[in-house]
Design a protein around this motif. Structure first.
Motif, PDB file in Angstrom:
ATOM      1  N   GLU A  78       0.815  -1.216   0.000  1.00  0.00           N
ATOM      2  CA  GLU A  78       0.000   0.000   0.000  1.00  0.00           C
ATOM      3  C   GLU A  78       0.847   1.264   0.000  1.00  0.00           C
ATOM      4  N   GLY A  79       2.177   1.104  -0.041  1.00  0.00           N
ATOM      5  CA  GLY A  79       3.059   2.263  -0.098  1.00  0.00           C
ATOM      6  C   GLY A  79       3.394   2.867   1.241  1.00  0.00           C
ATOM      7  N   VAL A  80       3.084   2.175   2.334  1.00  0.00           N
ATOM      8  CA  VAL A  80       3.418   2.673   3.679  1.00  0.00           C
ATOM      9  C   VAL A  80       4.891   2.392   3.962  1.00  0.00           C
ATOM     10  N   PHE A  81       5.585   3.342   4.557  1.00  0.00           N
ATOM     11  CA  PHE A  81       6.989   3.177   4.944  1.00  0.00           C
ATOM     12  C   PHE A  81       7.077   2.093   6.009  1.00  0.00           C
ATOM     13  N   THR A  82       7.974   1.129   5.829  1.00  0.00           N
ATOM     14  CA  THR A  82       8.088   0.022   6.773  1.00  0.00           C
ATOM     15  C   THR A  82       9.492  -0.043   7.359  1.00  0.00           C
ATOM     16  N   ALA A  83       9.572  -0.351   8.642  1.00  0.00           N
ATOM     17  CA  ALA A  83      10.851  -0.480   9.340  1.00  0.00           C
ATOM     18  C   ALA A  83      10.906  -1.848   9.998  1.00  0.00           C
ATOM     19  N   LEU A  84      12.093  -2.458   9.971  1.00  0.00           N
ATOM     20  CA  LEU A  84      12.279  -3.783  10.556  1.00  0.00           C
ATOM     21  C   LEU A  84      13.527  -3.804  11.415  1.00  0.00           C
ATOM     22  N   ASP A  85      13.379  -4.275  12.653  1.00  0.00           N
ATOM     23  CA  ASP A  85      14.511  -4.565  13.536  1.00  0.00           C
ATOM     24  C   ASP A  85      14.384  -6.018  13.964  1.00  0.00           C
ATOM     25  N   PRO A  86      15.146  -6.946  13.369  1.00  0.00           N
ATOM     26  CA  PRO A  86      14.998  -8.365  13.726  1.00  0.00           C
ATOM     27  C   PRO A  86      15.233  -8.643  15.204  1.00  0.00           C
ATOM     28  N   ASN A  87      16.174  -7.894  15.835  1.00  0.00           N
ATOM     29  CA  ASN A  87      16.419  -8.004  17.281  1.00  0.00           C
ATOM     30  C   ASN A  87      16.454  -9.477  17.697  1.00  0.00           C
ATOM     31  N   ILE A  88      17.426 -10.209  17.179  1.00  0.00           N
ATOM     32  CA  ILE A  88      17.473 -11.660  17.265  1.00  0.00           C
ATOM     33  C   ILE A  88      17.499 -12.158  18.710  1.00  0.00           C
ATOM     34  N   ARG A  89      16.619 -13.094  19.006  1.00  0.00           N
ATOM     35  CA  ARG A  89      16.613 -13.821  20.282  1.00  0.00           C
ATOM     36  C   ARG A  89      16.789 -15.291  19.908  1.00  0.00           C
TER      37      ARG A  89
END
Length: 303
Positions: free
Chosen positions: A147-158
């Motif tokens: 839909e064109g929304v800005f997306t952010a990802l932090d995997p922050n691995i556990r």
């Protein structure tokens, strides 16, 4: 509005040395901390999650409301709240053991859509590992990106929560075409494998890697790199520091009018340096006090 999607849980933080030290409950979870930090910095923020109806769940929602976060879209469940038992090292770094079976947050279901006015949505941590909720968050990520929304990802691995590391790494690579901004720690980058350039080629417009007290480096799709040193501070612990960086980056991008791919590409040296320094200052405040206690806008100054 910036939407933060993911788990809210209770951190049990040791109050002394040794395996049997008293444990103090603290509000936490990577996405939860990010939402609180965004609210404290002054960004209009909404939280998208599933939270228990138990006392811990009520406390988590109260914490969000106090930070000015919209919780009207939070799903509720009778299941217990997830618990994370923290172990704090001599350098202030934190490791976690999780109690997640049958808990409320992992039963999250994808909503019909994001709140009106959502300009960005952030994902990360346990919520992208624990099924069936992980698939629902993945669906929301792909829908938002489409839909064109800005997306952010932090995997922050556990790593202790990931039963099949190779399968998770493959899934992570599958998310990248739907990600605008990838933020991760140097430790997470080593665990995941690959390089910032490889990840950028798969989709994100920028990758930001945190190096603890040594600062932050941003890599952009045009081949540029920008770095700032860490802010000097007396470290109590690092709980919530990465989540604060997430929030500071998103808050700063909103302030700079760069929550879209084209504007992000035009930040340049001056814009990225301002943004990364702001994130470093915010993280330093969090590290200087116990538990995940992100800063208020007055504590970090202007972008």
């Amino acid at each position: 509005m910036i939407v933060v999607a993911g788990e809210a849980l209770i951190d049990l933080v040791p109050q002394g040395a040794g395996a049997l030290a008293d444990l103090k409950p603290a509000l936490g979870g990577g996405p939860y901390n990010t939402a609180v930090a965004l609210g404290r910095l002054g960004s209009p923020t909404a939280f998208c999650s599933r939270v228990s109806a138990d006392a811990f769940g009520e406390a988590l929602l109260t914490g969000l409301r106090r930070a000015g976060v919209d919780v009207s879209g939070v799903q509720r469940g009778a299941e217990p709240t997830t618990l994370a038992v923290a172990t704090v090292g001599t350098d202030g770094s934190a490791a976690y053991s999780f109690y997640v079976e049958g808990t409320a947050d992992r039963l999250f279901e994808a909503p019909a859509g994001l709140p009106p006015g959502a300009r960005a949505v952030s994902f990360g941590t346990c919520s992208l590992v624990l099924e069936p909720g992980a698939s629902a968050y993945e669906e929301l990520l792909r829908t938002a990106a489409a839909e064109g929304v800005f997306t952010a990802l932090d995997p922050n691995i556990r790593a202790g929560l990931i039963p099949d590391a190779d399968a998770y790494r493959a899934r992570f690579r599958g998310w990248l075409p739907s990600v605008s901004l990838l933020k991760l720690s140097a430790e997470d980058a080593r665990w995941l494998g690959g390089t910032p350039r490889e990840w950028l080629a798969a989709g994100p417009s920028a990758v930001v890697i945190t190096h603890g007290g040594d600062g932050l480096i941003a890599y952009t799709a045009d081949g540029a790199e920008y770095s700032v040193p860490g802010e000097k501070t007396e470290v109590v612990d690092t709980i919530g520091a990465g989540d604060t960086v997430n929030a500071a980056l998103l808050h700063g991008l909103a302030a700079l009018g760069a929550l879209d791919t084209a504007a992000l590409a035009g930040l340049g040296t001056a814009g990225w340096t301002r943004l990364l320094r702001f994130a470093a200052r915010a993280a330093a405040v969090t590290c200087a006090r116990a538990g995940a206690e992100p800063p208020y806008a007055s504590e970090v100054g202007e972008l």
